[in-house]
Motif scaffolding. Structure first.
Motif, PDB file in Angstrom:
ATOM      1  N   LEU A   1       0.853  -1.185   0.209  1.00  8.19           N
ATOM      2  CA  LEU A   1      -0.236   0.412   0.011  1.00  8.19           C
ATOM      3  C   LEU A   1       0.479   1.028   0.397  1.00  8.19           C
ATOM      4  O   LEU A   1       0.481   2.150  -0.752  1.00  8.19           O
ATOM      5  N   GLN A   2       1.888   1.348   0.134  1.00  2.00           N
ATOM      6  CA  GLN A   2       2.634   2.712   0.480  1.00  2.00           C
ATOM      7  C   GLN A   2       3.608   2.797  -0.459  1.00  2.00           C
ATOM      8  O   GLN A   2       3.395   3.865  -1.348  1.00  2.00           O
ATOM      9  N   LEU A   3       3.263   1.590  -1.991  1.00  2.88           N
ATOM     10  CA  LEU A   3       3.354   2.072  -2.952  1.00  2.88           C
ATOM     11  C   LEU A   3       2.641   3.140  -3.788  1.00  2.88           C
ATOM     12  O   LEU A   3       2.833   3.764  -4.871  1.00  2.88           O
ATOM     13  N   ALA A   4       1.963   3.302  -3.220  1.00  4.06           N
ATOM     14  CA  ALA A   4       0.770   4.217  -3.918  1.00  4.06           C
ATOM     15  C   ALA A   4       0.316   4.258  -5.426  1.00  4.06           C
ATOM     16  O   ALA A   4      -0.418   4.742  -5.979  1.00  4.06           O
ATOM     17  N   THR A   5       0.134   3.102  -6.129  1.00  5.36           N
ATOM     18  CA  THR A   5       0.528   3.016  -7.544  1.00  5.36           C
ATOM     19  C   THR A   5      -0.429   2.803  -7.924  1.00  5.36           C
ATOM     20  O   THR A   5      -1.483   1.921  -7.109  1.00  5.36           O
ATOM     21  N   PRO A   6      -0.673   2.901  -9.123  1.00  6.16           N
ATOM     22  CA  PRO A   6      -2.405   2.886  -9.979  1.00  6.16           C
ATOM     23  C   PRO A   6      -2.682   1.384  -9.697  1.00  6.16           C
ATOM     24  O   PRO A   6      -1.869   0.141 -10.208  1.00  6.16           O
ATOM     25  N   ILE A   7      -4.683   1.406  -9.739  1.00  3.73           N
ATOM     26  CA  ILE A   7      -4.931  -0.207 -10.381  1.00  3.73           C
ATOM     27  C   ILE A   7      -5.459   0.205 -11.293  1.00  3.73           C
ATOM     28  O   ILE A   7      -6.254   1.235 -11.722  1.00  3.73           O
ATOM     29  N   VAL A   8      -5.898  -0.431 -12.856  1.00  7.47           N
ATOM     30  CA  VAL A   8      -6.031  -0.834 -14.001  1.00  7.47           C
ATOM     31  C   VAL A   8      -6.120  -1.113 -14.278  1.00  7.47           C
ATOM     32  O   VAL A   8      -6.469  -2.539 -13.710  1.00  7.47           O
ATOM     33  N   MET A   9      -8.370  -1.382 -14.611  1.00  4.76           N
ATOM     34  CA  MET A   9      -8.526  -3.224 -15.202  1.00  4.76           C
ATOM     35  C   MET A   9      -8.234  -2.726 -16.904  1.00  4.76           C
ATOM     36  O   MET A   9      -8.890  -1.385 -18.083  1.00  4.76           O
ATOM     37  N   ARG A  10      -7.462  -3.221 -17.247  1.00  4.54           N
ATOM     38  CA  ARG A  10      -7.534  -3.735 -18.681  1.00  4.54           C
ATOM     39  C   ARG A  10      -8.688  -4.429 -19.372  1.00  4.54           C
ATOM     40  O   ARG A  10      -8.818  -5.676 -19.154  1.00  4.54           O
ATOM     41  N   ARG A  11      -9.146  -3.927 -19.826  1.00  5.56           N
ATOM     42  CA  ARG A  11      -9.611  -4.150 -20.890  1.00  5.56           C
ATOM     43  C   ARG A  11      -9.771  -4.473 -22.506  1.00  5.56           C
ATOM     44  O   ARG A  11      -9.054  -3.384 -22.943  1.00  5.56           O
ATOM     45  N   GLU A  12     -10.492  -6.101 -23.105  1.00  3.82           N
ATOM     46  CA  GLU A  12     -10.425  -6.465 -24.263  1.00  3.82           C
ATOM     47  C   GLU A  12     -10.784  -6.269 -25.715  1.00  3.82           C
ATOM     48  O   GLU A  12     -11.464  -6.440 -26.283  1.00  3.82           O
ATOM     49  N   GLY A  13     -12.167  -5.278 -24.846  1.00  5.99           N
ATOM     50  CA  GLY A  13     -13.371  -5.006 -25.806  1.00  5.99           C
ATOM     51  C   GLY A  13     -13.893  -4.005 -24.852  1.00  5.99           C
ATOM     52  O   GLY A  13     -13.878  -3.740 -23.527  1.00  5.99           O
TER      53      GLY A  13
ATOM     54  N   THR B   1      -9.432   2.153  -7.548  1.00  3.33           N
ATOM     55  CA  THR B   1      -8.138   2.341  -9.153  1.00  3.33           C
ATOM     56  C   THR B   1      -6.824   3.025  -8.485  1.00  3.33           C
ATOM     57  O   THR B   1      -5.955   3.170  -9.363  1.00  3.33           O
ATOM     58  N   SER B   2      -6.530   2.283  -7.164  1.00  2.08           N
ATOM     59  CA  SER B   2      -5.274   3.047  -7.086  1.00  2.08           C
ATOM     60  C   SER B   2      -4.625   2.611  -5.663  1.00  2.08           C
ATOM     61  O   SER B   2      -5.863   2.831  -5.089  1.00  2.08           O
ATOM     62  N   LEU B   3      -3.871   1.329  -4.424  1.00  2.00           N
ATOM     63  CA  LEU B   3      -3.436   1.503  -3.505  1.00  2.00           C
ATOM     64  C   LEU B   3      -3.243   2.774  -2.729  1.00  2.00           C
ATOM     65  O   LEU B   3      -3.430   2.669  -1.399  1.00  2.00           O
ATOM     66  N   ALA B   4      -3.963   3.896  -3.303  1.00  2.00           N
ATOM     67  CA  ALA B   4      -3.504   5.374  -2.502  1.00  2.00           C
ATOM     68  C   ALA B   4      -4.780   5.332  -1.981  1.00  2.00           C
ATOM     69  O   ALA B   4      -5.179   5.627  -0.742  1.00  2.00           O
ATOM     70  N   GLU B   5      -5.614   4.531  -2.477  1.00  2.00           N
ATOM     71  CA  GLU B   5      -7.157   4.813  -1.566  1.00  2.00           C
ATOM     72  C   GLU B   5      -7.661   3.761  -0.339  1.00  2.00           C
ATOM     73  O   GLU B   5      -8.278   4.700   0.446  1.00  2.00           O
TER      74      GLU B   5
ATOM     75  N   MET C   1     -11.464 -16.608   5.873  1.00  2.00           N
ATOM     76  CA  MET C   1      -9.436 -15.031   6.138  1.00  2.00           C
ATOM     77  C   MET C   1     -10.691 -14.212   5.547  1.00  2.00           C
ATOM     78  O   MET C   1     -12.062 -13.964   4.379  1.00  2.00           O
ATOM     79  N   ILE C   2     -10.610 -13.450   6.496  1.00  2.00           N
ATOM     80  CA  ILE C   2     -11.643 -11.768   6.290  1.00  2.00           C
ATOM     81  C   ILE C   2     -10.670 -10.894   5.840  1.00  2.00           C
ATOM     82  O   ILE C   2      -9.656 -10.462   6.135  1.00  2.00           O
ATOM     83  N   THR C   3     -11.107 -10.008   4.330  1.00  2.00           N
ATOM     84  CA  THR C   3      -9.861  -9.373   4.262  1.00  2.00           C
ATOM     85  C   THR C   3     -10.917  -8.213   4.937  1.00  2.00           C
ATOM     86  O   THR C   3     -11.812  -7.391   4.011  1.00  2.00           O
ATOM     87  N   THR C   4      -9.908  -6.755   5.569  1.00  2.00           N
ATOM     88  CA  THR C   4     -11.293  -5.365   5.750  1.00  2.00           C
ATOM     89  C   THR C   4     -10.004  -4.618   4.919  1.00  2.00           C
ATOM     90  O   THR C   4      -8.955  -4.371   5.880  1.00  2.00           O
ATOM     91  N   ALA C   5     -10.502  -3.773   4.320  1.00  2.00           N
ATOM     92  CA  ALA C   5     -10.145  -2.545   3.937  1.00  2.00           C
ATOM     93  C   ALA C   5     -10.255  -0.911   4.612  1.00  2.00           C
ATOM     94  O   ALA C   5     -11.764  -0.995   4.695  1.00  2.00           O
ATOM     95  N   ILE C   6      -9.241  -0.214   5.328  1.00  2.00           N
ATOM     96  CA  ILE C   6      -9.754   1.047   6.059  1.00  2.00           C
ATOM     97  C   ILE C   6      -9.180   2.128   5.184  1.00  2.00           C
ATOM     98  O   ILE C   6      -7.843   2.118   4.382  1.00  2.00           O
ATOM     99  N   VAL C   7     -10.429   3.026   4.448  1.00  2.00           N
ATOM    100  CA  VAL C   7     -10.517   3.845   3.357  1.00  2.00           C
ATOM    101  C   VAL C   7      -9.603   5.314   4.298  1.00  2.00           C
ATOM    102  O   VAL C   7      -9.824   5.391   5.309  1.00  2.00           O
ATOM    103  N   ALA C   8      -8.768   5.585   3.368  1.00  2.00           N
ATOM    104  CA  ALA C   8      -7.701   6.547   3.898  1.00  2.00           C
ATOM    105  C   ALA C   8      -8.392   7.861   3.513  1.00  2.00           C
ATOM    106  O   ALA C   8      -9.575   7.946   3.014  1.00  2.00           O
TER     107      ALA C   8
END
Length: 303
Positions: free
Chosen positions: A233-245, A274-278, A296-303
């Motif tokens: 998460l410290q990388l704060a890089t974008p998350i991209v959805m690559r679409r083939e159509g 859209t980003s790890l920075a979220e 396994m329970i994964t919980t996101a805490i929002v920035a």
């Protein structure tokens, strides 16, 4: 609401639905291409040329349907459900969710997004409607879903060196033994949360997993996973959805740059952050259901 619809009006050519839920669009004006009434006449399925709504999959229903409104002639109608549908061109019949009798890309069929209005609604196919997604709810699901991908990668990485006694052959996108895909039985995404159910059965042990040792060391595994997730998460890089159509049945891929570990890509049709920075944090906890069942329970805490 999975029943086959009883009537359908389709005066214009039907194509696979163009989907916009990977492009951060939450409200659009679009054309209704078919309107169908349920058999008991208590609700209406509406298919449009394009949609910002994400439908729940009838094959792997881990990601819930989006919420929101359909607006027609200034009136707002709540979209009570949103599912994958399929239209047989020859008969102009719409099939809903589990009643779909064919696989995608079957000749003579098109796959569509079907929006359900829980009352009879007369819309002439070819008329314009507005579709408006609940943005806050969709973004909560998106963070939950992306968090689930990250936690599965972290789990595989932590288990790789210390909890396998032989190479099980299948590896994930980071090159680690793919416990997640071997053991996962079901998953469920919710707002800022993802839950994965794993089975630690005889087959997995034969593949080389030391499952008893794994369960005995869950506290350490959890700590190491949370540390790994914090590093990513410290990388704060974008998350991209690559679409083939642009259509519902075109392949889509979750893509994220994990720094020294490179850009990874996972096939996925859901909506995503859209980003790890979220994220301010992603935290993991495990629940032991039995000696062969683990959650396994994964919980996101929002920035």
């Amino acid at each position: 609401m999975a029943a086959v619809t009883s009537t359908i009006v389709m005066p214009i050519s039907v194509m696979p639905t163009n989907v916009l839920f990977t492009q951060n669009q939450w409200q659009i004006n679009t054309t209704a291409v078919c309107v169908a009434t349920t058999e008991n006449n208590t609700g209406t399925w509406i298919v449009t040329e394009q949609t910002p709504f994400h439908p729940v999959s009838h094959i792997w229903p881990d990601h819930p349907a989006d919420r929101g409104d359909l607006i027609y002639q200034t009136k707002h109608y709540s979209v009570a459900d949103c599912v994958v549908g399929a239209i047989e061109i020859a008969t102009q019949q719409l099939y809903i969710a589990s009643d779909i009798p064919v696989k995608r890309d079957t000749e003579g069929w098109v796959f569509v997004v079907a929006h359900y209005i829980a009352l009879p609604l007369v819309i002439v196919a070819g008329e314009e409607v507005t579709l408006a997604v609940d943005k806050v709810y969709q973004q909560g699901l998106s963070r939950g879903h992306s968090g689930g991908h990250l936690s599965s990668l972290a789990l595989n990485k932590v288990l790789h060196a210390d909890f396998w006694r032989k190479d099980p052959s299948r590896r994930d996108e980071l090159g680690n033994y793919d416990f997640h895909s071997y053991a996962q039985e079901k998953s469920l995404v919710s707002e800022n949360c993802s839950i994965d159910h794993y089975r630690l059965g005889k087959t997995l042990r034969k593949r080389g997993l030391n499952s008893a040792e794994m369960v005995a060391n869950l506290a350490e595994i959890t700590l190491r996973m949370n540390q790994q997730l914090a590093q990513w998460l410290q990388l704060a890089t974008p998350i991209v959805m690559r679409r083939e159509g642009d259509t519902l049945t075109d392949s889509r891929y979750w893509q994220c740059d994990l720094g020294p570990e490179g850009v990874i890509e996972i096939p996925c049709g859901g909506t995503h952050a859209t980003s790890l920075a979220e994220y301010r944090a992603l935290t993991i906890e495990f629940e032991i259901i039995s000696d062969q069942e683990l959650v396994m329970i994964t919980t996101a805490i929002v920035a």
